[in-house]
Write a protein that holds these residues in place. Sequence first.
Motif, PDB file in Angstrom:
ATOM      1  N   LEU A   1       0.803  -1.211   0.000  1.00  0.00           N
ATOM      2  CA  LEU A   1       0.000   0.000   0.000  1.00  0.00           C
ATOM      3  C   LEU A   1       0.847   1.278   0.000  1.00  0.00           C
ATOM      4  CD1 LEU A   1      -2.896  -1.053   2.398  1.00  0.00           C
ATOM      5  CD2 LEU A   1      -2.709  -1.313  -0.061  1.00  0.00           C
TER       6      LEU A   1
ATOM      7  N   THR B   1       3.199   3.497  14.528  1.00  0.00           N
ATOM      8  CA  THR B   1       1.863   3.014  14.843  1.00  0.00           C
ATOM      9  C   THR B   1       1.897   1.558  15.282  1.00  0.00           C
ATOM     10  OG1 THR B   1       1.087   4.496  13.146  1.00  0.00           O
ATOM     11  CG2 THR B   1      -0.478   2.912  13.981  1.00  0.00           C
TER      12      THR B   1
ATOM     13  N   THR C   1       2.636   1.773  18.898  1.00  0.00           N
ATOM     14  CA  THR C   1       1.456   2.186  19.666  1.00  0.00           C
ATOM     15  C   THR C   1       0.446   1.049  19.754  1.00  0.00           C
ATOM     16  OG1 THR C   1       1.760   4.337  18.647  1.00  0.00           O
ATOM     17  CG2 THR C   1      -0.255   4.005  19.877  1.00  0.00           C
ATOM     18  N   PHE C   2       0.175   0.467  18.613  1.00  0.00           N
ATOM     19  CA  PHE C   2      -0.808  -0.595  18.521  1.00  0.00           C
ATOM     20  C   PHE C   2      -0.365  -1.807  19.344  1.00  0.00           C
ATOM     21  CE2 PHE C   2      -1.914  -4.568  16.321  1.00  0.00           C
ATOM     22  CZ  PHE C   2      -3.301  -4.524  16.436  1.00  0.00           C
TER      23      PHE C   2
ATOM     24  N   VAL D   1       3.346  12.637  15.591  1.00  0.00           N
ATOM     25  CA  VAL D   1       3.699  12.176  14.245  1.00  0.00           C
ATOM     26  C   VAL D   1       2.470  11.560  13.575  1.00  0.00           C
ATOM     27  CG1 VAL D   1       5.095  10.524  12.936  1.00  0.00           C
ATOM     28  CG2 VAL D   1       6.095  11.728  14.883  1.00  0.00           C
ATOM     29  N   VAL D   2       1.781  10.735  14.351  1.00  0.00           N
ATOM     30  CA  VAL D   2       0.611  10.051  13.809  1.00  0.00           C
ATOM     31  C   VAL D   2      -0.490  11.055  13.476  1.00  0.00           C
ATOM     32  CG1 VAL D   2      -1.169   8.358  14.352  1.00  0.00           C
ATOM     33  CG2 VAL D   2       1.199   7.944  15.033  1.00  0.00           C
TER      34      VAL D   2
ATOM     35  N   TRP E   1       0.257  13.077  10.395  1.00  0.00           N
ATOM     36  CA  TRP E   1       0.131  12.285   9.187  1.00  0.00           C
ATOM     37  C   TRP E   1      -1.323  12.005   8.856  1.00  0.00           C
ATOM     38  CZ3 TRP E   1       3.827  12.261   5.996  1.00  0.00           C
ATOM     39  CH2 TRP E   1       3.797  11.394   4.911  1.00  0.00           C
TER      40      TRP E   1
ATOM     41  N   ASN F   1      -4.705   3.467  22.729  1.00  0.00           N
ATOM     42  CA  ASN F   1      -3.574   3.232  21.827  1.00  0.00           C
ATOM     43  C   ASN F   1      -3.913   2.186  20.781  1.00  0.00           C
ATOM     44  OD1 ASN F   1      -1.961   5.047  23.100  1.00  0.00           O
ATOM     45  ND2 ASN F   1      -1.073   3.539  24.491  1.00  0.00           N
ATOM     46  N   LEU F   2      -4.562   1.137  21.266  1.00  0.00           N
ATOM     47  CA  LEU F   2      -4.964   0.063  20.371  1.00  0.00           C
ATOM     48  C   LEU F   2      -5.862   0.615  19.265  1.00  0.00           C
ATOM     49  CD1 LEU F   2      -4.965  -3.042  20.049  1.00  0.00           C
ATOM     50  CD2 LEU F   2      -7.004  -3.075  21.445  1.00  0.00           C
TER      51      LEU F   2
ATOM     52  N   GLN G   1      -6.256   3.721  18.374  1.00  0.00           N
ATOM     53  CA  GLN G   1      -5.515   4.685  17.565  1.00  0.00           C
ATOM     54  C   GLN G   1      -4.713   3.955  16.487  1.00  0.00           C
ATOM     55  OE1 GLN G   1      -3.430   7.414  20.201  1.00  0.00           O
ATOM     56  NE2 GLN G   1      -1.777   7.413  18.706  1.00  0.00           N
ATOM     57  N   GLY G   2      -4.096   2.828  16.881  1.00  0.00           N
ATOM     58  CA  GLY G   2      -3.339   2.037  15.908  1.00  0.00           C
ATOM     59  C   GLY G   2      -4.229   1.528  14.799  1.00  0.00           C
ATOM     60  N   VAL G   3      -5.365   0.964  15.181  1.00  0.00           N
ATOM     61  CA  VAL G   3      -6.263   0.408  14.165  1.00  0.00           C
ATOM     62  C   VAL G   3      -6.743   1.514  13.223  1.00  0.00           C
ATOM     63  CG1 VAL G   3      -8.426  -0.801  13.786  1.00  0.00           C
ATOM     64  CG2 VAL G   3      -6.975  -1.446  15.693  1.00  0.00           C
TER      65      VAL G   3
ATOM     66  N   LEU H   1      -5.229   4.261  12.426  1.00  0.00           N
ATOM     67  CA  LEU H   1      -4.172   4.669  11.494  1.00  0.00           C
ATOM     68  C   LEU H   1      -3.932   3.620  10.420  1.00  0.00           C
ATOM     69  CD1 LEU H   1      -2.152   7.171  11.284  1.00  0.00           C
ATOM     70  CD2 LEU H   1      -0.519   5.327  11.428  1.00  0.00           C
ATOM     71  N   PHE H   2      -3.922   2.343  10.817  1.00  0.00           N
ATOM     72  CA  PHE H   2      -3.728   1.290   9.810  1.00  0.00           C
ATOM     73  C   PHE H   2      -4.783   1.408   8.720  1.00  0.00           C
ATOM     74  CE2 PHE H   2      -1.821  -1.500  13.328  1.00  0.00           C
ATOM     75  CZ  PHE H   2      -0.554  -1.044  13.033  1.00  0.00           C
TER      76      PHE H   2
ATOM     77  N   LEU I   1      -4.311   4.529   6.610  1.00  0.00           N
ATOM     78  CA  LEU I   1      -3.202   4.358   5.670  1.00  0.00           C
ATOM     79  C   LEU I   1      -3.641   3.490   4.503  1.00  0.00           C
ATOM     80  CD1 LEU I   1      -0.070   3.831   7.948  1.00  0.00           C
ATOM     81  CD2 LEU I   1      -0.656   5.827   6.602  1.00  0.00           C
ATOM     82  N   ALA I   2      -4.412   2.474   4.810  1.00  0.00           N
ATOM     83  CA  ALA I   2      -4.914   1.612   3.747  1.00  0.00           C
ATOM     84  C   ALA I   2      -5.846   2.404   2.834  1.00  0.00           C
ATOM     85  CB  ALA I   2      -5.625   0.397   4.347  1.00  0.00           C
TER      86      ALA I   2
ATOM     87  N   PHE J   1      -4.215   4.593   0.316  1.00  0.00           N
ATOM     88  CA  PHE J   1      -3.752   3.929  -0.899  1.00  0.00           C
ATOM     89  C   PHE J   1      -4.751   4.114  -2.034  1.00  0.00           C
ATOM     90  CE2 PHE J   1      -3.787   0.107  -3.539  1.00  0.00           C
ATOM     91  CZ  PHE J   1      -2.501   0.154  -4.030  1.00  0.00           C
TER      92      PHE J   1
END
Lengths: 331, 524, 374
Positions: A88, A98, A101-102, C298-299, C302, C341-342, C344-346, C348-349, C352-353, C356
């Motif tokens: 991607l 991330t 963090t995750f 940073v996150v 972005w 955090n968890l 937030q990670g999901v 962002l993933f 980001l996807a 694309f």
Amino acid sequence: MNGSSDVLTLFLFNIVLVNIPLLYGTVGEILTEKAGSLNLGVEGTMAVGAIFGYLAGCATDSLLTGLLTAFAAAGLCGGLFALLTVTLQANQNVTGLTITTFGLGLYFFVGKGLGERWPAMTDVPALVRGFTAVEVPVLSRLPVAGKALFSHNVLVYLGVLIAALAWWYLNYTKTGLRLRAVGENPAAADSVGVNIQLYKYVHLIAGSGIMGLGGFYMALNMSGSFEGSNCWINGYGWIAIALVIFANWNPLLAILGTLVFGFFNTLQIYAGALAGAFPGALGWLNALPPQMFKALPFLITAVVLIATSVRKREGPGQPASLGLNYFREER
Amino acid sequence: MEERYAIEMRGICKNFGRVAANKNVSLNVKPGEILALLGENGSGKTTLMNMLSGIYKPDSGTILVNGQETVIHSPEDAKRLGIGMVHQHFKLVDVFSAADNIWLGDEHSGPLLKKNRCDVIRQMAQKFGFDIDPQKKVYNMAVSEKQTLEIIKVLYYGAKIIILDEPTAVLTVQEIDKLFAVLRRMKAEGHAIIIITHKLNEVLEISDRVAIMRRGESIGTVDTAQATEQLLTERMVGRKVTLNIDCPTVEKTRPLLEIRDLTIRNDEGATAIDHVSFYIRGGEILGVAGIAGCGQKELCEAIAGLRPIETGMMIHKGDNIVGLSPKAILEKGISMSFIPEDRLGMGLAPSLSITDNMLLKNYGETKGPFVDRKSGRAAAEQVIQELEIVTPSTETPVRRLSGGNVQKVLLGREIKSGPNVLITAYPVRGLDIHSSYAIYDILNRQKKDGVGILFVGEDLDVMMGLCDKILVLCHGKVMGVVHAHKTTKEELGLMMTGALDLSSKYADKPAGIARDSRIEEVEP
Amino acid sequence: MRQQPLLRVVKRDRAGLPVQAAAYLTAILAAVLTGAVLLLIQGVDPLDFYGQMFTLAIPGSRYPWRMVENYIKLFVPLLIVSLALALAFKMRFWNIGGEGQFIIGALCASAAAMKLGEQLPQPVMLLVMSLCGLCGGGLYGVFAAGLKVKWGTNETLLTLMLNYLALYLLQFFAETKAPWNLFLDTASARPKFARFPDSAQMLLVPIGPFRLNLSLVAAGLLCAALFVYLKYAKGGYEIAVVGDSPSTARYAGMRVGRIVLRTIFLSAALIGLAGAFYVSTAGILSASVTNDVGWTGVVVAWLAKLNTLGIVATSALITVLQYGCQTASTSYPAIDANFANLLQGVILFLVLAADFFVRFRIVVRGRNGKEDSK
């Protein structure tokens, strides 16, 4: 044997015992970076490997299942990183942060969620046995060094073995050569038929898996006791990233680097004991602030980083395309 | 019976964004044949070949390898099909040794790196008549060594179809002879060889057939036996078309910009401009003709202060401008615009709006901390109106515009800054006739205002119509300065390919040195 | 015969706004749903949890204003840091040294507070602290930028290392009892950070029961200033050009090195300022002063595509996530603040996807060799 040499032996022993996870993390990150990807998610990846490896090891009462699960869980993090950055084309820095963090979020989520059901390591004979020292015949009877270097649990030896294998793989196999080419100049590797995506995926996943093994080790080293406030990994993932630079992207040097960084890391704990045991020679240790020892790995790394950039070239280990995504039709 | 081709390409089209790089191109080559692919840079040769080597995929069209219809997805596929390409920009890993660069793509010798791999490579190289040190690291290699390594690499992989993109550009005469000997031997062994070049003498020497491309289209194929330099030149640059371009006569001033004995190196360290002298007067357009890639870019960059020079002088109105910063040169009124092949690389910030791009060179002139967008917008509106730029608004990012409009934005800005020397390279690259004429008009208006213009161009017809004089470059050397209305296309073509040298035609007046030079006024 | 692959990826200019909005909204929604599933697994009612989380548990709270005040305490540093990082990222300078710059800024401001706090009146003191924070953070950042400009040192790795040097410096001050250590409480036998003198505490403007933290006002002004700077000022214009095409910048006569130094100084100085605001609001230094704001920033930057207004919205949302999770988890022992955090990670993933699909186009092979795009 007198008391002071005991302290010294214990100090040296702990340099190895406590810091081997650094080696796992570093070797994993070296494989990743050699593929041209800067994964800043080491800390999170190790945490994920640690908790799932530990839980699986406890559930099945088997060290091997623990190891494999740690590898697989952390490998999934690597796969996620690869999916996002390779397929991607997402930014590597952001994705890596991330992952951390995750990963830490997941670690606490699972740990907290289990609450009372959290398994104690003492109830799991296979893990306790797996983390007991195995004496290397003959060598372990050497004075001081015997106990310090050759009387460790199997995972210590495994870590060193993985590092040595990684070194051999990078320098003496054709896939290793191709991997280095992918990190240096993907367009060149691509033009001779190296499948860039495949190489990146495989090594990002394997690299993360190895980091996960390091996490699993830390879980056992902490006797599997879950604390709500502090993660087992405790910053080792970040030190590993520094260590990669210090080791100049060379897994063998990473073993040495682990001992150097580990020396400072452990000295901070043993400074008082050592000063007490050798008041004449090492008494000055008490005068040094412990934070200095913690900061030294990063300070040394920063200096190394700056020095290599000033000198440019001269056989640098840093892959030239580190951190850049590759898109073949880019013009 | 129909002949079997090693490679047959039919109706290949490839676009990059809005730019058509290949339009319905067909080409074929037989085993045991050397095909020369001739055309100027930007005519789509490399793009076409990259589709054979798996770097690009065609948008439409079919490729047949040994009579089998095939889709080449990747360089891996190409290698498996026995297609090997020696790229013009080397695809080598700098920190690896020569042997390891070859070993990268090796698929036969097992998973381990053998100790004797250097010997294997050395023997292989010697067998083909090359002399390399397999242990030498690429970053220690000279350009010609890298080239040799690339060729050995392809041979080592056992390619049956070998593509060489400008292989001789960096080789010495002896090395070229060696290379040609190798090519002939491979031809005898039944390899199909495609060689991209624009050196006519080499084409005639080595090839069996010549395929000619112009502006992304295939012009046709001729047997080398029936070809002459004149014929090939004509095909390559196109037949004379009658263009009705104005060339007003304007009173000329003393030289505004004088270049004397200038030598410049390119990024690879090779000599790009070789002891070149010329001058531009106010009120004249000096054309620079030459096969693309023989120093034009470096020349433009050097004048704009973006590239250091090796030797020589650059004098503007009697002031030395060598070593001045780009900003100082701008302030002297020298404006440079260069349209690179991707059209956006230099001179414009593609993500920014037309307004912002208008301000690029003069945003600092206004007082106060803010960018004066009002004047920028006014300038944008004026340029849009005067040059008939098609855009939704002044705030549209430049990358969204079509090629012609991008070029008008760039040129419009340069002219707005009121320069006294205007250097413009390929301003009509890829434009249709209408837009091109608009640009010629702009240049002529500048000329009437007494601006000295250096026009680096591709189309000889245009240059003969538009320019007052034409300077011809061949591999960084001046082949002569000719009167645009007295010369012929054939003469220019021969000079461009190095077959004709008029640089010392007049013994009393060396080409490119003005009689009323101001150079003597400059303090040494 | 081998066929064209079914799917292939082609770069595109950038999708239209509706496509972008749809892609990102879907991503966030999917993340929230994923979180709900995880909550269900833990035996927590997701509706109730999310309800408390997104309202910051304000309804039904005995001190609703307190909630808002605490929210602001977390929001301001994240907002400023994200804005500052975006400044650097716009120029494609990967400053991930936010943590370190924040700490150094906080340390400098604290030093000023402890040294001069007794003498200076509150407004002057706050100004001095801010200046110290600005300079401290800025110089720390410009060190890495200078090396990058001069020798091309990898700024990502270097700023990363500098984070830890700053962190351990802070720890050193936190744990070393010594007469020269002005940060510590002299009354305590164990090393413990001292509370700042009153004049070094952030000004709180009472509005009814609510006390408005002045740093929020400052952050708001800063936002506006940065917005103007980036959009209208010459400096912002130069950042845009250098970030878009350094070769064009050089061509236009810009001094790229100087612009990089200036911008990174500004970026790091603002992060240092955030550190100063934070310690002054807290009224005391702490060993975990950053709250990971350098990483989260940073996150956020972005996620918001470096857009100033987007950063305001995103950092507000992320703070809701973090603070909301913290408050909501008080009623659920199985969940703690790390759930944020968890999540937030999901998010962002998935974003980001989604990104694309905004940047690239998938071309599907149709029948008879024709290609359809979607």
